[in-house]
Design a protein around this motif. Structure first.
Motif, PDB file in Angstrom:
ATOM      1  N   ALA A  52      55.063  -6.210   3.529  1.00 46.05           N
ATOM      2  CA  ALA A  52      54.056  -6.060   2.571  1.00 46.05           C
ATOM      3  C   ALA A  52      53.194  -7.410   2.287  1.00 46.05           C
ATOM      4  O   ALA A  52      52.175  -7.427   2.052  1.00 46.05           O
ATOM      5  N   VAL A  53      53.989  -8.537   2.187  1.00 47.33           N
ATOM      6  CA  VAL A  53      53.326  -9.857   1.786  1.00 47.33           C
ATOM      7  C   VAL A  53      52.560 -10.316   2.722  1.00 47.33           C
ATOM      8  O   VAL A  53      51.575 -10.777   2.594  1.00 47.33           O
ATOM      9  N   ALA A  54      52.992 -10.173   4.032  1.00 49.07           N
ATOM     10  CA  ALA A  54      51.858 -10.436   5.189  1.00 49.07           C
ATOM     11  C   ALA A  54      50.687  -9.604   5.104  1.00 49.07           C
ATOM     12  O   ALA A  54      49.502 -10.145   5.359  1.00 49.07           O
ATOM     13  N   ASP A  55      50.758  -8.315   4.967  1.00 48.75           N
ATOM     14  CA  ASP A  55      49.719  -7.463   4.748  1.00 48.75           C
ATOM     15  C   ASP A  55      48.634  -7.967   3.746  1.00 48.75           C
ATOM     16  O   ASP A  55      47.601  -7.652   4.038  1.00 48.75           O
ATOM     17  N   ALA A  56      49.120  -8.193   2.571  1.00 49.67           N
ATOM     18  CA  ALA A  56      48.519  -8.609   1.494  1.00 49.67           C
ATOM     19  C   ALA A  56      47.768  -9.761   1.731  1.00 49.67           C
ATOM     20  O   ALA A  56      46.526  -9.728   1.489  1.00 49.67           O
ATOM     21  N   ILE A  57      48.515 -10.804   1.968  1.00 45.49           N
ATOM     22  CA  ILE A  57      47.599 -12.218   2.253  1.00 45.49           C
ATOM     23  C   ILE A  57      46.632 -11.996   3.685  1.00 45.49           C
ATOM     24  O   ILE A  57      46.010 -12.906   3.643  1.00 45.49           O
ATOM     25  N   GLY A  58      47.115 -11.003   4.637  1.00 48.91           N
ATOM     26  CA  GLY A  58      46.451 -10.906   5.753  1.00 48.91           C
ATOM     27  C   GLY A  58      45.002 -10.679   5.470  1.00 48.91           C
ATOM     28  O   GLY A  58      44.155 -10.835   6.044  1.00 48.91           O
ATOM     29  N   TYR A  59      44.630 -10.025   4.254  1.00 51.61           N
ATOM     30  CA  TYR A  59      43.488  -9.521   4.041  1.00 51.61           C
ATOM     31  C   TYR A  59      42.441 -10.610   3.445  1.00 51.61           C
ATOM     32  O   TYR A  59      41.239 -10.598   3.533  1.00 51.61           O
ATOM     33  N   ASP A  60      43.129 -11.623   3.199  1.00 56.22           N
ATOM     34  CA  ASP A  60      42.404 -12.865   2.816  1.00 56.22           C
ATOM     35  C   ASP A  60      41.849 -13.435   3.973  1.00 56.22           C
ATOM     36  O   ASP A  60      42.425 -13.834   4.956  1.00 56.22           O
ATOM     37  N   ALA A  61      40.523 -13.500   4.106  1.00 48.80           N
ATOM     38  CA  ALA A  61      39.584 -14.051   5.386  1.00 48.80           C
ATOM     39  C   ALA A  61      39.985 -15.511   5.780  1.00 48.80           C
ATOM     40  O   ALA A  61      39.971 -15.935   6.896  1.00 48.80           O
ATOM     41  N   ARG A  62      40.500 -16.198   4.788  1.00 51.34           N
ATOM     42  CA  ARG A  62      40.886 -17.711   5.105  1.00 51.34           C
ATOM     43  C   ARG A  62      42.264 -17.531   5.943  1.00 51.34           C
ATOM     44  O   ARG A  62      42.639 -18.567   6.209  1.00 51.34           O
TER      45      ARG A  62
END
Length: 433
Positions: A238-248
């Motif tokens: 869930a952490v990876a999914d959430a931060i993965g939406y950040d284009a940076r």
């Protein structure tokens, strides 16, 4: 164009057949006579989707010729690719450049005209400049220009990455012919608006090792976060999914698990650190040491997970391991996390049986004492613990109910976080990561 590729391993053979696919006349040079005989018969000594078909196709068209002769290579054409291996030196972190150096040492005295040598091998920064000096000392008056054109192949997607690359990088000296010849060579690719990045050789060398260092860092980063998640009971996916939406940041390469392996990332980050030390810039890359440490720690942790599931002892425990290659769609077991874990388990008393769709023969050559199975079902029969350590699609699709009838204890360790936790738990399995 007529061109030569030196070294017909993973990189060189892929490049040679893809250049033939683009319509060039290609001479592939390999010093291993046994390998040459296999290749001339259309037999690819490793697994890469689609490569065997392309090899056979262009042996038949005549656009690809395979040889052991440097003299034939010197007379073949005016563009030469260096695609030999740069393994880690024995007992050191630095890259072993003997095979790269051997290419220019053997070629230079035989060339009697102006030619271009393009390096594709992953090398420490400054290698191109050193090769220029070697050529000057050995050439017979010909102008042998050397430039660097690094590769960015992903195993399992090598043909696509060669014929449809996301960029082409060329490090050259502006006074030479490298740019014009390289543009002609890749003309069909460049017609599709593929970025063509022109720079000096040192920058091109750094582009490749920097890309690998960044990917390794990204993988180890999410594995470090996984360690924190485990400490507090959080969900790293869930952490990876959430931060993965950040284009940076992006989601790719943010899959926690047992870490990276293969013939590139581990040795390349170590060689990068070693070269930085030689240049007096060792402090700039000290973080890569921890990247390496995190990666290796994940393997040891997998062993600890199995031991914990077996009440603190591995003696007599039957472990079925699904996966041996370092990644799916490959038979590459160099520095494979899966085999490393399998070996550690066996040394601590477990009975280990391994299955992989493509990598069994290579695995046997490195770990002959492990037991190997002909199918996933055979590997899991009477298992106390089943481990998924390479995320092959066939393992992801396994029906936990079907597997339940084979095992002794319904415990699954998802070393790649590729399984559906709810599905396995719902079928009565103890699901561990």
């Amino acid at each position: 164009m007529r061109l030569t590729v030196f070294g017909l391993g993973y990189l060189g053979l892929t490049h040679a057949v893809c250049m033939a696919e683009l319509g060039h006349e290609v001479l592939g040079v390999e010093v291993d006579e046994a390998k040459v005989a296999r290749l001339q018969a259309g037999d690819v000594p490793f697994y890469e989707p689609g490569l065997a078909d392309l090899l056979t196709k262009h042996l038949d068209t005549g656009l690809l010729v395979i040889s052991t002769s440097y003299r034939q290579a010197a007379e073949w054409g005016d563009v030469f690719f260096i695609a030999v291996g740069t393994p880690q030196k024995k007992g050191e972190s630095a890259a072993d450049l003997r095979y790269v150096e051997a290419v220019v040492d053997n070629l230079a005295p035989l060339v009697d005209r102006d030619v271009l040598v393009l390096g594709k091998s992953t090398v420490p920064v400054g290698t191109c400049a050193k090769l220029v000096e070697r050529v000057r000392a050995r050439s017979q008056g010909a102008d042998i220009e050397i430039a660097w054109n690094p590769e960015f192949l992903r195993e399992g997607f090598a043909i696509e990455d060669t014929l449809q690359p996301d960029r082409i990088v060329l490090g050259r000296r502006p006074s030479g012919r490298a740019e014009a010849l390289t543009r002609e060579l890749y003309a069909d690719i460049l017609r599709h608006d593929t970025p063509f990045i022109l720079t000096d050789p040192e920058t091109a060398e750094l582009v490749k090792v920097s890309a690998n260092a960044f990917l390794a860092t990204k993988i180890s980063f999410i594995n470090a976060i996984a360690e924190v998640c485990e400490a507090v009971g959080a969900d790293v996916r869930a952490v990876a999914d959430a931060i993965g939406y950040d284009a940076r940041i992006g989601r790719r390469y943010l899959n926690a698990g047992i870490g990276f392996g293969g013939g590139c990332l581990p040795k390349d980050i170590r060689a990068f650190m070693a070269r930085a030390g030689e240049l007096g810039a060792s402090e700039a890359l000290t973080f890569l040491r921890e990247v390496d440490n995190v990666n290796m720690r994940r393997r040891t942790r997998m062993v600890d997970v199995v031991r914990g599931a077996c009440h603190g002892s591995l003696l007599g425990v039957n472990v079925g391991i699904l996966g041996a290659a370092f990644k799916p769609d490959s038979d590459d077991v160099r520095d494979s996390p899966a085999l490393n874990v399998a070996g550690q388990l066996q040394l601590q008393g477990a009975s280990v049986t391994v299955y992989d769709p493509k990598a069994i023969e290579n695995s046997k050559a490195i770990f002959p004492t492990l037991s190997y199975a002909a199918s996933a079902d055979d590997a899991c029969e009477n298992a106390d613990v089943v481990m998924v350590l390479t995320e092959w699609p066939e393992f992801v699709r396994i029906d936990p109910d079907d597997l339940s009838a084979l095992v002794r204890t319904k415990t699954i360790v998802d070393g790649r976080l590729c399984l559906d936790r709810q599905r396995w738990s719902g079928c009565g399995w103890t699901y561990l990561t």
